[in-house]
Design a protein around this motif. Structure first.
Motif: not given
Length: 351
Positions: A248-270
């Motif tokens: 279970i990946w702790d993605t919540a600390p990155f749930n900030d719209k200002s950090l996500w791509p401007a187009d809202g696309s999926q920002p996580f990568v392996f």
């Protein structure tokens, strides 16, 4: 809900006989660019892995009895000196930098440090399963996969987006609900994190402990799935326990719209890259898991034959996580995998 009660209800609802299910936590033992299965002796290997289990983990693990090489483990059962590892998840911010995503310990358990939950499941129809042998190792998934392909054929690898309310309550039903499970990474913010489920092949040729591709000596069922007692192919007649990783990946600390791509696309990568090209979004199809067996003696076979359930078993020795978390290995690769990075460790595509 307690695991035994939940599992019994789930199995009865599906009309399936209850099976032995070892379900236990393993704390992280190291995060670094080593892969003794696919890239033995390479230091560093192409991409980062998060590793749990015994302290025999290194750039090279001899193909022998690992239980004789390790002397401690980060897992619940002290007789399990195996190693389990997966590619690590990273967050790619709008400015192009990367940050490693940590893991949430499973909330059914207590005391883990990151890591994952490991399952060994016996046959649902009550038939005999044969525990892995000393020297055995295998791989699930493919780091280079960029399309759905075999990822979906046996419900082998999937993701689930957790919200704050449902997290941890349905862990026993991996890849079973298309309304919440997906073979691609979720493309929305997940308040409770993102679960990765990796299920390994369950049939063995009965001869080879490994193969050049780490896959050919094992197989998924010839038809159906392990859960519905699908038969093993004639080429791989020996039925194995179903090994499954749950991270279970702790993605919540990155749930900030200002950090996500401007187009809202999926920002996580392996860590291996996992996109078709540098401009495409990460898919998650390349997530994979590695396994090097290291149980002592007949401990695993005894536990499965006894029908053990959950993280307690009178056939096995259990340790506290206070003890398990003292197990460690020295870090071999001298690089930063934790801070904000300008590229994935090993290169922008991690391959």
């Amino acid at each position: 809900m307690h695991l035994r009660k939940f599992s019994a209800i789930a199995l009865l609802a599906r009309g399936i006989q209850a099976a032995a299910v070892l379900r236990f936590g393993c704390s992280q033992i190291v995060v670094e660019r080593l892969d003794p299965l696919v890239n033995p002796s390479d230091n560093p290997s192409p991409h980062v892995h998060q590793v749990v289990g015994g302290n025999a983990f290194s750039a090279l693990i001899p193909q022998s009895d690992v239980s004789e090489l390790a002397n401690c483990t980060t897992c619940t059962f002290s007789e399990d000196l195996s190693n389990y590892w997966t590619a690590n998840m990273y967050f790619k911010a709008r400015n192009g930098t990367y940050k490693r995503v940590g893991q949430i310990p499973n909330r059914f358990l207590n005391g883990e440090t990151g890591g994952m939950t490991v399952y060994y499941t016996g046959a649902y129809d009550g038939s005999k399963v044969t525990a892995f042998k000393p020297g055995f190792r295998m791989l699930a998934g493919n780091a280079t996969q960029r399309t759905t392909g075999g990822v979906t054929k046996w419900n082998a690898i999937c993701f689930r987006c957790y919200n704050a309310k449902n997290f941890g309550g349905d862990n026993y039903a991996p890849c079973a609900d298309p309304s919440v499970d997906s073979v691609a990474l979720p493309n929305k913010m997940c308040p409770g994190g993102i679960r990765t489920t990796i299920r390994f092949p369950t049939c063995w040729d009965g001869k080879n402990l490994d193969s050049p591709d780490h896959v050919s000596h094992v197989s998924y069922p010839a038809s159906g799935t392990f859960e519905n007692s699908g038969p093993c192919p004639s080429t791989h007649p020996v039925k194995l326990p179903q090994l499954m990783f749950e991270v279970i990946w702790d993605t919540a600390p990155f749930n900030d719209k200002s950090l996500w791509p401007a187009d809202g696309s999926q920002p996580f990568v392996f860590s291996q890259g996992d996109s078709v090209n540098l401009r495409a979004n990460s898919t998650g199809y390349g997530q994979h898991g590695d396994y090097v067996f290291g149980w002592k003696g007949s401990a695993l076979q005894n536990a499965i034959d006894a029908g053990c359930f959950g993280a307690t078993c009178n056939k096995l020795k259990t340790q506290t996580f206070a003890a398990a978390n003292k197990c460690a290995v020295p870090k071999e690769v001298k690089e930063d995998v934790e801070g904000w990075l300008t590229e994935l460790p090993g290169g922008s595509m991690g391959m």
